[in-house]
Write a protein that holds these residues in place. Structure first.
Motif, PDB file in Angstrom:
ATOM      1  N   VAL A 292       0.842  -1.200   0.000  1.00 35.37           N
ATOM      2  CA  VAL A 292       0.000   0.000   0.000  1.00 35.37           C
ATOM      3  C   VAL A 292       0.877   1.249   0.000  1.00 35.37           C
ATOM      4  O   VAL A 292       0.646   2.197  -0.763  1.00 35.37           O
ATOM      5  N   ALA A 293       1.901   1.243   0.867  1.00 34.46           N
ATOM      6  CA  ALA A 293       2.814   2.394   0.939  1.00 34.46           C
ATOM      7  C   ALA A 293       3.537   2.600  -0.385  1.00 34.46           C
ATOM      8  O   ALA A 293       3.667   3.737  -0.862  1.00 34.46           O
ATOM      9  N   LEU A 294       4.003   1.506  -0.992  1.00 33.21           N
ATOM     10  CA  LEU A 294       4.711   1.627  -2.266  1.00 33.21           C
ATOM     11  C   LEU A 294       3.775   2.064  -3.378  1.00 33.21           C
ATOM     12  O   LEU A 294       4.119   2.927  -4.196  1.00 33.21           O
ATOM     13  N   GLY A 295       2.569   1.455  -3.436  1.00 32.87           N
ATOM     14  CA  GLY A 295       1.631   1.769  -4.509  1.00 32.87           C
ATOM     15  C   GLY A 295       1.066   3.170  -4.389  1.00 32.87           C
ATOM     16  O   GLY A 295       1.174   3.987  -5.322  1.00 32.87           O
ATOM     17  N   ALA A 296       0.454   3.475  -3.246  1.00 39.28           N
ATOM     18  CA  ALA A 296      -0.109   4.810  -3.042  1.00 39.28           C
ATOM     19  C   ALA A 296       0.986   5.863  -3.024  1.00 39.28           C
ATOM     20  O   ALA A 296       0.798   6.992  -3.499  1.00 39.28           O
ATOM     21  N   GLY A 297       2.176   5.492  -2.496  1.00 45.53           N
ATOM     22  CA  GLY A 297       3.299   6.434  -2.471  1.00 45.53           C
ATOM     23  C   GLY A 297       3.809   6.765  -3.852  1.00 45.53           C
ATOM     24  O   GLY A 297       4.115   7.920  -4.161  1.00 45.53           O
ATOM     25  N   ALA A 298       3.898   5.748  -4.721  1.00 44.75           N
ATOM     26  CA  ALA A 298       4.367   5.987  -6.095  1.00 44.75           C
ATOM     27  C   ALA A 298       3.388   6.878  -6.855  1.00 44.75           C
ATOM     28  O   ALA A 298       3.795   7.803  -7.579  1.00 44.75           O
ATOM     29  N   ILE A 299       2.082   6.629  -6.685  1.00 45.96           N
ATOM     30  CA  ILE A 299       1.081   7.470  -7.350  1.00 45.96           C
ATOM     31  C   ILE A 299       1.111   8.885  -6.781  1.00 45.96           C
ATOM     32  O   ILE A 299       1.039   9.864  -7.534  1.00 45.96           O
ATOM     33  N   SER A 300       1.240   8.998  -5.460  1.00 40.95           N
ATOM     34  CA  SER A 300       1.319  10.319  -4.828  1.00 40.95           C
ATOM     35  C   SER A 300       2.550  11.078  -5.310  1.00 40.95           C
ATOM     36  O   SER A 300       2.484  12.288  -5.575  1.00 40.95           O
ATOM     37  N   ALA A 301       3.682  10.376  -5.433  1.00 42.11           N
ATOM     38  CA  ALA A 301       4.905  11.019  -5.924  1.00 42.11           C
ATOM     39  C   ALA A 301       4.730  11.446  -7.378  1.00 42.11           C
ATOM     40  O   ALA A 301       5.143  12.554  -7.769  1.00 42.11           O
ATOM     41  N   GLY A 302       4.111  10.572  -8.192  1.00 41.89           N
ATOM     42  CA  GLY A 302       3.862  10.936  -9.591  1.00 41.89           C
ATOM     43  C   GLY A 302       2.997  12.172  -9.698  1.00 41.89           C
ATOM     44  O   GLY A 302       3.283  13.089 -10.487  1.00 41.89           O
ATOM     45  N   MET A 303       1.930  12.219  -8.893  1.00 47.23           N
ATOM     46  CA  MET A 303       1.054  13.393  -8.910  1.00 47.23           C
ATOM     47  C   MET A 303       1.764  14.625  -8.363  1.00 47.23           C
ATOM     48  O   MET A 303       1.534  15.743  -8.827  1.00 47.23           O
ATOM     49  N   ALA A 304       2.630  14.428  -7.351  1.00 49.45           N
ATOM     50  CA  ALA A 304       3.374  15.564  -6.791  1.00 49.45           C
ATOM     51  C   ALA A 304       4.281  16.184  -7.843  1.00 49.45           C
ATOM     52  O   ALA A 304       4.369  17.409  -7.958  1.00 49.45           O
ATOM     53  N   PHE A 305       4.960  15.327  -8.631  1.00 52.87           N
ATOM     54  CA  PHE A 305       5.814  15.856  -9.697  1.00 52.87           C
ATOM     55  C   PHE A 305       4.971  16.534 -10.778  1.00 52.87           C
ATOM     56  O   PHE A 305       5.381  17.551 -11.353  1.00 52.87           O
TER      57      PHE A 305
END
Length: 612
Positions: A292-305
């Motif tokens: 969950v941390a990796l998946g939601a984190g990767a999407i959150s990082a993508g959206m942050a960029f």
């Protein structure tokens, strides 16, 4: 003979094996998808704004390998549990334990080989489909990405073959240590959560310390760099597993011991179910929390960029459009855009000056950037202070001409970019004097739209029309050009974030659904017994919803906490890593809720008797 017997065993429990096979196939395909990026050094270095991106992917590969390792071991232990009773019957009929071990080995390798072929085929298909879909949506066309990538196939094949052989050996060792009676009665053995006060308290305290160290490493990632990545990887992963192993059984026990809660409906049965299987849940739920941390984190990082693109653009360009003497075609295009702020100024030109009207500028004051701290980057306010009459924006050294204040000079440079009248100086005059000036009249339109990215086609057209106006088109620094430049730099990182996020969330769903459905067959008798003694169907359904909700809830909470802490990792390269972070979290919660509902329906279909 052994091979035929093993195939017969596979057919006898086909439904259970399909659940197992689906979980293995998904884990292999996700591992392959990750490797298509991790091993493609040229692609990730050419399309990322993170300097140490290759090291990040190496660390990610290591973490994913650990998670996959434990998942495969658990899946193959489930394979053994499916056949234990049958193996016990074989041994009671005279079969030697060595032959049974060989039979188990063959089944594990055959199932592993089938899942490996299907998993890599699915991985290639998903990498191609998701990759092309994201590239289309993100307008990302960088070359070098390969859905079918031989190094990834080789690494995935070798890694999983090793895991399946190791699992087969471990299953054989485990089988050799189990007595015949234990095998025959394997389906009626219970699990007990061993909870010891001091030991649990120590492990819980130690896990919190590890998580605190990991969070601190992510907050200070800009200073720690590679060391911070390693430190966060080790401490957060181990801390997550320890906190589930120590606190989750205790939480369930406390909930089960609350009489006010357990006396309602059949809550006592619900919490007894959770307490019954808590030992087998802790490790898989910790794995799900990390995914969950990796998946939601990767999407959150993508959206942050992606969000950072507009923050950067707004930090350098206030107005979405600045156009002098707009043509009829430009006016038609501007009419299609909704503006939150727009102004128009008039001017006259002669051989030396561009004359702007003092009263008009002071009545409709333009915006200037606010630079007080990092948090104010991209913010703007209307220019303040009086604008002196007969002041000029620029004067030669030693001249006695009045200069406009710096804030006004900044505002005027925005209204009139240097390429419009490169050989003229801006001069401020009062309305009365302006009317007396003999010169060529012009006007400038400036505006801030309601949503810049919603009107990209219009900005592109206006940018092309602007280029046709001026001799030095390459010198135009429109907001659309700035957007294109920043988007081109960040789009590769955005692509990687979304790609990996989708992959990890898919594996998360696979792990959790596999865990719940793989044990469903053991619960059938319990639900049938409750139904026979008169428990209403609606109460049984409510119990399932509540039990699985708690199972889904714990990893989601820990995973989201990891995401919120982990976004600090990007604070040294992003203006605001938490800008609109609620959006990817809401997307994750929606996807997670869909997984929850699907799992509940599948579980109900297995364990509940048909409604009257």
């Amino acid at each position: 003979m052994l091979f035929k017997l093993s195939m017969s065993g596979l057919k006898s429990k086909l439904k259970d094996y399909i659940v197992l096979l689906a979980g293995l196939v998904m884990s292999i395909s996700i591992f392959y998808m990750f490797q298509t990026l991790a091993l493609n050094k040229a692609f990730i270095e050419a399309n990322s704004v993170i300097d140490s991106i290759q090291f990040v992917f190496h660390a990610g590969s290591f973490l994913l390998a650990i998670i996959t390792f434990f998942y495969i071991l658990y899946a193959n232990s489930f394979l053994l549990s499916l056949r234990q009773k049958e193996f016990g019957m074989y041994m009671m009929l005279g079969a030697k334990k060595q032959k049974i071990t060989s039979l188990m080995f063959i089944e594990t390798i055959v199932l592993g080989f089938i899942s490996l072929l299907l998993g890599m085929t699915l991985g290639v298909g998903l990498a191609q489909g998701i990759g092309q879909l994201l590239m289309k949506q993100l307008e990302f066309t960088a070359g070098g990405y390969h859905a079918f990538y031989l190094p990834s196939i080789a690494v995935t094949g070798v890694f999983f073959l090793f895991l399946f052989i190791l699992s087969a050996i471990l299953n054989g060792i485990k089988l050799s240590r189990i007595t015949v009676l234990q095998l025959v009665h394997s389906d009626i053995q219970t699990e007990h959560a061993v909870i010891k006060g001091k030991r649990t308290a120590f492990i819980a305290f130690f896990s919190i310390i590890l998580l605190a160290i990991g969070y601190a490493a992510m907050v200070n990632m800009g200073d720690l760099k590679e060391i911070g990545i390693i430190l966060a990887l080790v401490t957060i992963t181990s801390g997550t597993y320890l906190i589930f192993m120590s606190l989750l059984p205790l939480i369930i026990k406390k909930m089960k011991g609350n009489k006010k809660r357990t006396e309602k409906g059949i809550n006592v049965f619900t919490f007894a179910q959770l307490n019954f299987r808590i030992n087998s849940l802790t490790k898989i739920l910790a794995t799900v929390a990390m995914l969950v941390a990796l998946g939601a984190g990767a999407i959150s990082a993508g959206m942050a960029f992606k969000n950072n693109i507009m923050l950067m653009v707004n930090g350098f360009e206030i107005y979405d459009i600045v156009t002098h003497n707009p043509t009829a075609e430009e006016k038609d295009t501007l009419a299609k855009i909704t503006f939150n702020e727009k102004d128009e100024y008039h001017y006259k030109t002669d051989d030396q000056f561009v004359y702007y009207i003092k009263e008009e500028l002071e009545k409709n004051r333009p915006f200037i950037q606010v630079y007080t701290d990092k948090g104010s980057f991209g913010k703007h306010e209307r220019v303040s202070g009086e604008l002196p009459a007969d002041a000029v924006a620029y004067a030669e050294q030693g001249s006695d001409q009045i200069l406009v204040p710096d804030s006004w000079a900044h505002a005027l440079s925005t209204i009139q970019p240097y390429y419009v009248y490169p050989d003229h100086t801006i001069k401020i005059v009062e309305q009365k004097k302006y009317d007396e000036i003999q010169g060529k009249e012009g006007n400038v339109f400036i505006g801030i739209s309601d949503d810049f990215e919603a009107h990209k086609e219009e900005w592109k057209k206006l940018d092309l029309l602007q280029q046709s106006k001026y001799d030095h088109a390459e010198s135009i620094n429109s907001k659309y050009r700035s957007y294109q430049e920043f988007y081109g730099v960040a789009s590769g990182t955005v692509f990687m974030g979304f790609f990996l996020g989708i992959a990890f969330l898919a594996m998360m769903a696979s792990c959790l659904m596999f865990k719940i459905l793989s044990g469903a067959s053991k619960d059938i008798n319990r639900y049938q017994m409750l139904r026979k003694i008169g428990v209403r169907y609606s109460l049984l359904t409510k119990s399932i919803y509540k039990e699985l909700f708690l199972v889904f809830l714990f990893p989601a909470i820990i995973g989201i906490v990891h995401v919120l802490a982990g976004m600090n990792m990007f604070s040294f390269i992003l203006i605001d890593p938490y800008f609109r972070v609620w959006l990817p979290i809401c997307i994750f919660i929606f996807i997670y809720a869909v997984y929850y509902m699907i799992t509940v329906q599948l579980y109900k279909g297995i364990v509940l008797p048909k409604a009257d």
